[in-house]
Scaffold this active site. Structure first.
Site, PDB file in Angstrom:
ATOM      1  N   TYR A  14       0.820  -1.219   0.000  1.00 30.17           N
ATOM      2  CA  TYR A  14       0.000   0.000   0.000  1.00 30.17           C
ATOM      3  C   TYR A  14       0.851   1.266   0.000  1.00 30.17           C
ATOM      4  O   TYR A  14       0.606   2.201  -0.768  1.00 30.17           O
ATOM      5  CB  TYR A  14      -0.930  -0.036   1.212  1.00 30.17           C
ATOM      6  CG  TYR A  14      -1.661   1.242   1.521  1.00 30.17           C
ATOM      7  CD1 TYR A  14      -2.506   1.827   0.577  1.00 30.17           C
ATOM      8  CD2 TYR A  14      -1.519   1.875   2.745  1.00 30.17           C
ATOM      9  CE1 TYR A  14      -3.181   3.005   0.860  1.00 30.17           C
ATOM     10  CE2 TYR A  14      -2.187   3.050   3.041  1.00 30.17           C
ATOM     11  CZ  TYR A  14      -3.023   3.617   2.093  1.00 30.17           C
ATOM     12  OH  TYR A  14      -3.682   4.783   2.374  1.00 30.17           O
ATOM     13  N   TYR A 134       0.851  -5.351  17.534  1.00 31.96           N
ATOM     14  CA  TYR A 134       1.531  -4.606  16.475  1.00 31.96           C
ATOM     15  C   TYR A 134       2.448  -3.550  17.079  1.00 31.96           C
ATOM     16  O   TYR A 134       3.640  -3.452  16.743  1.00 31.96           O
ATOM     17  CB  TYR A 134       0.483  -3.959  15.575  1.00 31.96           C
ATOM     18  CG  TYR A 134       1.015  -3.119  14.440  1.00 31.96           C
ATOM     19  CD1 TYR A 134       1.933  -3.620  13.536  1.00 31.96           C
ATOM     20  CD2 TYR A 134       0.560  -1.806  14.251  1.00 31.96           C
ATOM     21  CE1 TYR A 134       2.406  -2.851  12.481  1.00 31.96           C
ATOM     22  CE2 TYR A 134       1.016  -1.033  13.197  1.00 31.96           C
ATOM     23  CZ  TYR A 134       1.942  -1.561  12.321  1.00 31.96           C
ATOM     24  OH  TYR A 134       2.398  -0.782  11.282  1.00 31.96           O
TER      25      TYR A 134
END
Length: 293
Positions: A14, A134
Protein backbone atom coordinates in the site's frame (compact mmCIF):
# COMPACT_ATOMS: atom_id res chain seq x y z
CA UNK A 1 27.93 11.01 -10.11
CA UNK A 2 27.24 7.46 -8.95
CA UNK A 3 23.66 6.93 -7.91
CA UNK A 4 22.74 6.00 -4.34
CA UNK A 5 21.37 2.43 -4.29
CA UNK A 6 18.32 2.16 -2.04
CA UNK A 7 16.51 -1.10 -1.32
CA UNK A 8 12.80 -0.86 -0.52
CA UNK A 9 11.22 -3.93 1.07
CA UNK A 10 7.47 -4.36 0.72
CA UNK A 11 7.77 -2.32 -2.47
CA UNK A 12 4.47 -3.61 -3.86
CA UNK A 13 2.47 -2.78 -0.75
CA UNK A 14 0.00 0.00 0.00
CA UNK A 15 2.76 2.46 0.93
CA UNK A 16 5.72 0.90 -0.86
CA UNK A 17 4.57 1.45 -4.44
CA UNK A 18 4.18 5.18 -3.74
CA UNK A 19 7.65 5.39 -2.16
CA UNK A 20 9.15 3.67 -5.21
CA UNK A 21 7.56 6.32 -7.45
CA UNK A 22 8.78 9.11 -5.19
CA UNK A 23 12.39 7.92 -5.20
CA UNK A 24 12.41 7.20 -8.94
CA UNK A 25 11.67 10.88 -9.49
CA UNK A 26 15.13 11.68 -8.07
CA UNK A 27 17.99 11.65 -10.57
CA UNK A 28 20.57 10.51 -8.00
CA UNK A 29 18.73 7.40 -6.72
CA UNK A 30 18.79 3.81 -8.00
CA UNK A 31 15.73 1.98 -6.60
CA UNK A 32 15.87 -1.75 -5.84
CA UNK A 33 12.27 -2.84 -5.24
CA UNK A 34 11.98 -6.02 -3.17
CA UNK A 35 8.80 -8.06 -2.85
CA UNK A 36 7.43 -11.50 -3.70
CA UNK A 37 5.52 -10.09 -6.69
CA UNK A 38 6.24 -7.13 -8.99
CA UNK A 39 2.53 -6.37 -9.45
CA UNK A 40 1.90 -2.64 -9.01
CA UNK A 41 5.59 -1.73 -8.84
CA UNK A 42 6.93 0.89 -11.25
CA UNK A 43 8.83 -0.95 -14.00
CA UNK A 44 11.62 1.65 -13.90
CA UNK A 45 12.79 0.20 -10.60
CA UNK A 46 15.12 -2.79 -10.44
CA UNK A 47 12.84 -5.55 -9.14
CA UNK A 48 14.12 -8.37 -6.93
CA UNK A 49 11.82 -11.23 -6.00
CA UNK A 50 13.07 -12.38 -2.63
CA UNK A 51 11.86 -13.79 0.67
CA UNK A 52 13.88 -11.55 2.94
CA UNK A 53 13.57 -13.98 5.84
CA UNK A 54 15.04 -17.01 4.04
CA UNK A 55 18.50 -15.91 2.96
CA UNK A 56 21.87 -15.93 4.69
CA UNK A 57 23.65 -13.52 2.33
CA UNK A 58 21.11 -10.75 1.84
CA UNK A 59 23.51 -7.83 1.49
CA UNK A 60 25.26 -9.43 -1.49
CA UNK A 61 22.03 -10.75 -3.02
CA UNK A 62 20.63 -7.24 -3.00
CA UNK A 63 23.68 -5.85 -4.80
CA UNK A 64 25.49 -4.29 -1.83
CA UNK A 65 23.07 -1.34 -1.48
CA UNK A 66 23.92 1.94 0.23
CA UNK A 67 20.65 2.10 2.15
CA UNK A 68 17.51 0.12 2.94
CA UNK A 69 14.00 1.37 3.66
CA UNK A 70 12.27 -1.52 5.43
CA UNK A 71 8.50 -1.29 4.91
CA UNK A 72 7.58 -4.98 4.65
CA UNK A 73 5.24 -6.06 7.45
CA UNK A 74 2.37 -8.52 7.30
CA UNK A 75 -1.04 -8.01 8.99
CA UNK A 76 -0.44 -4.28 9.44
CA UNK A 77 -4.17 -3.61 9.58
CA UNK A 78 -4.80 -6.36 12.18
CA UNK A 79 -3.15 -4.88 15.24
CA UNK A 80 -3.64 -7.90 17.51
CA UNK A 81 -2.57 -10.59 15.08
CA UNK A 82 -0.18 -13.01 16.85
CA UNK A 83 2.04 -12.75 13.75
CA UNK A 84 3.47 -9.45 14.97
CA UNK A 85 5.12 -11.05 17.99
CA UNK A 86 6.14 -14.19 16.11
CA UNK A 87 7.84 -12.20 13.33
CA UNK A 88 9.89 -9.85 15.50
CA UNK A 89 13.03 -12.01 15.40
CA UNK A 90 12.75 -12.40 11.60
CA UNK A 91 12.66 -8.65 11.07
CA UNK A 92 15.57 -8.10 13.46
CA UNK A 93 17.63 -10.86 11.80
CA UNK A 94 17.00 -9.36 8.35
CA UNK A 95 18.15 -5.89 9.41
CA UNK A 96 21.09 -7.31 11.37
CA UNK A 97 22.27 -9.12 8.23
CA UNK A 98 22.32 -5.87 6.29
CA UNK A 99 24.21 -4.07 9.05
CA UNK A 100 26.74 -6.90 9.36
CA UNK A 101 27.11 -6.97 5.57
CA UNK A 102 28.25 -3.36 5.51
CA UNK A 103 25.21 -1.25 4.64
CA UNK A 104 25.65 2.41 5.59
CA UNK A 105 22.04 3.41 6.25
CA UNK A 106 18.96 1.64 7.63
CA UNK A 107 15.49 3.23 7.72
CA UNK A 108 12.55 1.34 9.23
CA UNK A 109 8.85 2.17 9.15
CA UNK A 110 7.45 2.85 12.61
CA UNK A 111 3.94 3.59 13.82
CA UNK A 112 1.99 5.77 16.24
CA UNK A 113 0.76 2.48 17.76
CA UNK A 114 4.15 1.91 19.38
CA UNK A 115 3.44 4.96 21.56
CA UNK A 116 0.17 3.64 23.01
CA UNK A 117 -2.23 5.86 24.94
CA UNK A 118 -0.93 9.41 24.87
CA UNK A 119 -2.35 12.94 24.69
CA UNK A 120 -0.60 15.68 22.74
CA UNK A 121 2.37 15.96 20.41
CA UNK A 122 4.66 12.93 20.14
CA UNK A 123 8.38 13.66 19.79
CA UNK A 124 11.44 11.43 19.67
CA UNK A 125 11.71 11.39 23.49
CA UNK A 126 8.08 10.45 24.19
CA UNK A 127 7.91 7.31 26.31
CA UNK A 128 6.22 4.37 24.59
CA UNK A 129 3.72 2.01 26.21
CA UNK A 130 2.10 0.09 23.32
CA UNK A 131 -1.26 -1.60 23.86
CA UNK A 132 -1.43 -3.93 20.82
CA UNK A 133 0.72 -6.77 19.49
CA UNK A 134 1.53 -4.61 16.47
CA UNK A 135 2.70 -1.71 18.63
CA UNK A 136 4.64 -3.98 21.00
CA UNK A 137 6.53 -5.68 18.17
CA UNK A 138 7.35 -2.44 16.34
CA UNK A 139 8.50 -0.80 19.56
CA UNK A 140 10.71 -3.79 20.38
CA UNK A 141 12.24 -3.71 16.89
CA UNK A 142 13.04 -0.02 17.26
CA UNK A 143 14.69 -0.57 20.64
CA UNK A 144 16.66 -3.57 19.37
CA UNK A 145 17.93 -1.73 16.30
CA UNK A 146 18.82 1.39 18.27
CA UNK A 147 20.90 -0.79 20.58
CA UNK A 148 22.50 -2.84 17.79
CA UNK A 149 23.53 0.17 15.70
CA UNK A 150 24.55 2.37 18.63
CA UNK A 151 28.31 1.93 18.32
CA UNK A 152 28.44 1.26 14.60
CA UNK A 153 29.20 3.71 11.80
CA UNK A 154 25.70 3.58 10.39
CA UNK A 155 22.84 5.99 9.91
CA UNK A 156 19.75 4.56 11.64
CA UNK A 157 16.35 6.16 11.03
CA UNK A 158 13.06 5.15 12.62
CA UNK A 159 10.30 6.67 10.49
CA UNK A 160 7.15 6.87 12.61
CA UNK A 161 3.90 7.22 10.68
CA UNK A 162 0.51 8.29 12.03
CA UNK A 163 -3.02 8.10 10.53
CA UNK A 164 -2.67 7.29 6.82
CA UNK A 165 -5.36 7.82 4.21
CA UNK A 166 -5.58 8.03 0.42
CA UNK A 167 -5.50 5.35 -2.29
CA UNK A 168 -8.45 4.25 -0.22
CA UNK A 169 -9.42 1.08 -2.04
CA UNK A 170 -6.09 -0.45 -1.01
CA UNK A 171 -6.15 0.15 2.74
CA UNK A 172 -8.46 -0.71 5.63
CA UNK A 173 -9.25 2.69 7.11
CA UNK A 174 -12.61 4.27 7.89
CA UNK A 175 -12.34 6.01 4.51
CA UNK A 176 -12.16 2.65 2.74
CA UNK A 177 -15.18 1.42 4.67
CA UNK A 178 -17.14 4.55 3.76
CA UNK A 179 -16.51 4.00 0.06
CA UNK A 180 -17.50 0.35 0.35
CA UNK A 181 -20.71 1.23 2.23
CA UNK A 182 -21.60 3.82 -0.43
CA UNK A 183 -21.09 1.25 -3.21
CA UNK A 184 -23.36 -1.16 -1.35
CA UNK A 185 -26.10 1.47 -1.38
CA UNK A 186 -26.12 2.10 2.35
CA UNK A 187 -27.50 5.46 3.44
CA UNK A 188 -26.15 5.52 7.00
CA UNK A 189 -22.70 4.69 8.35
CA UNK A 190 -22.48 3.74 12.07
CA UNK A 191 -19.83 5.89 13.72
CA UNK A 192 -18.32 6.89 17.05
CA UNK A 193 -18.58 10.45 18.37
CA UNK A 194 -15.64 11.27 16.10
CA UNK A 195 -14.14 13.57 18.73
CA UNK A 196 -10.68 11.94 18.85
CA UNK A 197 -7.96 14.01 17.18
CA UNK A 198 -5.33 12.38 14.97
CA UNK A 199 -2.45 13.37 12.73
CA UNK A 200 -3.74 12.61 9.22
CA UNK A 201 -1.41 12.29 6.26
CA UNK A 202 -2.14 11.13 2.72
CA UNK A 203 -0.24 8.07 1.53
CA UNK A 204 1.23 10.16 -1.29
CA UNK A 205 2.58 12.80 1.11
CA UNK A 206 3.82 10.10 3.47
CA UNK A 207 5.66 8.45 0.57
CA UNK A 208 7.36 11.76 -0.23
CA UNK A 209 8.48 12.11 3.38
CA UNK A 210 9.72 8.50 3.65
CA UNK A 211 11.60 8.84 0.37
CA UNK A 212 13.12 12.15 1.44
CA UNK A 213 14.30 10.64 4.75
CA UNK A 214 16.16 7.72 3.20
CA UNK A 215 17.50 9.82 0.31
CA UNK A 216 19.46 11.95 2.80
CA UNK A 217 21.61 11.15 5.80
CA UNK A 218 21.84 14.44 7.66
CA UNK A 219 18.81 13.82 9.89
CA UNK A 220 18.68 10.49 11.71
CA UNK A 221 17.10 8.82 14.75
CA UNK A 222 13.35 8.86 15.30
CA UNK A 223 11.62 11.00 12.68
CA UNK A 224 7.89 11.58 12.83
CA UNK A 225 6.51 11.41 9.30
CA UNK A 226 3.40 13.45 9.81
CA UNK A 227 1.51 16.70 9.30
CA UNK A 228 2.19 17.96 12.81
CA UNK A 229 -1.47 18.82 13.39
CA UNK A 230 -4.29 17.14 15.32
CA UNK A 231 -7.62 17.08 13.43
CA UNK A 232 -10.79 15.51 14.80
CA UNK A 233 -11.90 12.29 13.13
CA UNK A 234 -15.34 13.82 12.67
CA UNK A 235 -14.02 16.83 10.75
CA UNK A 236 -11.75 14.71 8.57
CA UNK A 237 -14.43 12.17 7.69
CA UNK A 238 -17.05 14.84 6.96
CA UNK A 239 -14.56 16.59 4.68
CA UNK A 240 -13.82 13.28 2.95
CA UNK A 241 -17.52 12.63 2.35
CA UNK A 242 -17.86 16.08 0.79
CA UNK A 243 -14.70 15.77 -1.33
CA UNK A 244 -15.76 12.36 -2.66
CA UNK A 245 -19.34 13.56 -3.15
CA UNK A 246 -20.71 10.63 -1.17
CA UNK A 247 -24.39 10.53 -0.21
CA UNK A 248 -23.95 8.43 2.92
CA UNK A 249 -24.53 10.05 6.32
CA UNK A 250 -22.73 9.40 9.58
CA UNK A 251 -24.69 8.06 12.55
CA UNK A 252 -22.79 9.51 15.49
CA UNK A 253 -22.64 7.55 18.73
CA UNK A 254 -23.59 4.20 17.15
CA UNK A 255 -20.29 2.83 18.49
CA UNK A 256 -18.67 3.87 21.77
CA UNK A 257 -15.28 5.52 21.70
CA UNK A 258 -12.66 2.90 22.50
CA UNK A 259 -11.15 3.51 25.96
CA UNK A 260 -7.61 2.78 24.71
CA UNK A 261 -7.75 5.35 21.89
CA UNK A 262 -5.98 8.61 22.67
CA UNK A 263 -8.29 11.66 22.82
CA UNK A 264 -5.70 13.54 20.78
CA UNK A 265 -2.36 12.42 19.40
CA UNK A 266 -0.19 13.94 16.67
CA UNK A 267 3.44 14.10 15.68
CA UNK A 268 6.02 16.76 16.40
CA UNK A 269 7.05 17.60 12.83
CA UNK A 270 10.29 19.46 13.64
CA UNK A 271 12.66 16.82 12.24
CA UNK A 272 10.65 15.97 9.12
CA UNK A 273 10.60 19.67 8.30
CA UNK A 274 14.41 19.64 8.49
CA UNK A 275 14.47 16.62 6.19
CA UNK A 276 12.27 18.29 3.61
CA UNK A 277 14.45 21.41 3.80
CA UNK A 278 17.55 19.27 3.17
CA UNK A 279 15.72 17.72 0.22
CA UNK A 280 14.92 21.09 -1.32
CA UNK A 281 18.55 22.15 -0.92
CA UNK A 282 19.94 18.82 -2.21
CA UNK A 283 21.78 18.14 1.05
CA UNK A 284 22.73 14.65 2.17
CA UNK A 285 25.76 13.30 0.37
CA UNK A 286 27.87 10.85 2.36
CA UNK A 287 27.83 10.16 6.08
CA UNK A 288 28.16 13.49 7.91
CA UNK A 289 30.16 14.05 11.05
CA UNK A 290 27.33 15.91 12.78
CA UNK A 291 24.15 14.03 11.95
CA UNK A 292 21.03 15.18 13.77
CA UNK A 293 20.11 12.16 15.86
Amino acid sequence: MEKKKIVITGAGGYIGRHVVDSLLARDNIHVIAVDTSEKGINSQAEFVSLDIFSSNDLYQELGSPDACLHLAWRDGFNHNSPYHLEAFSDHFSFLKQLVDGGIKQIAVMGTMHEVGYYEGAVNENTLCNPTSFYGISKNALRQAMQLYTKDKKIIFQWLRAFYIYGDDLKNNSVFTKLIQAEKEGKEVFPFTTGSNKYDFISVQELAEQLGACVAQDQVAGIINCCSGEGVSLKDKVEAFIQEQQLKIKLKYGAFPDRPYDSPGIWGDSSKIQQVMLHTRNNIGEGIPNGSIK
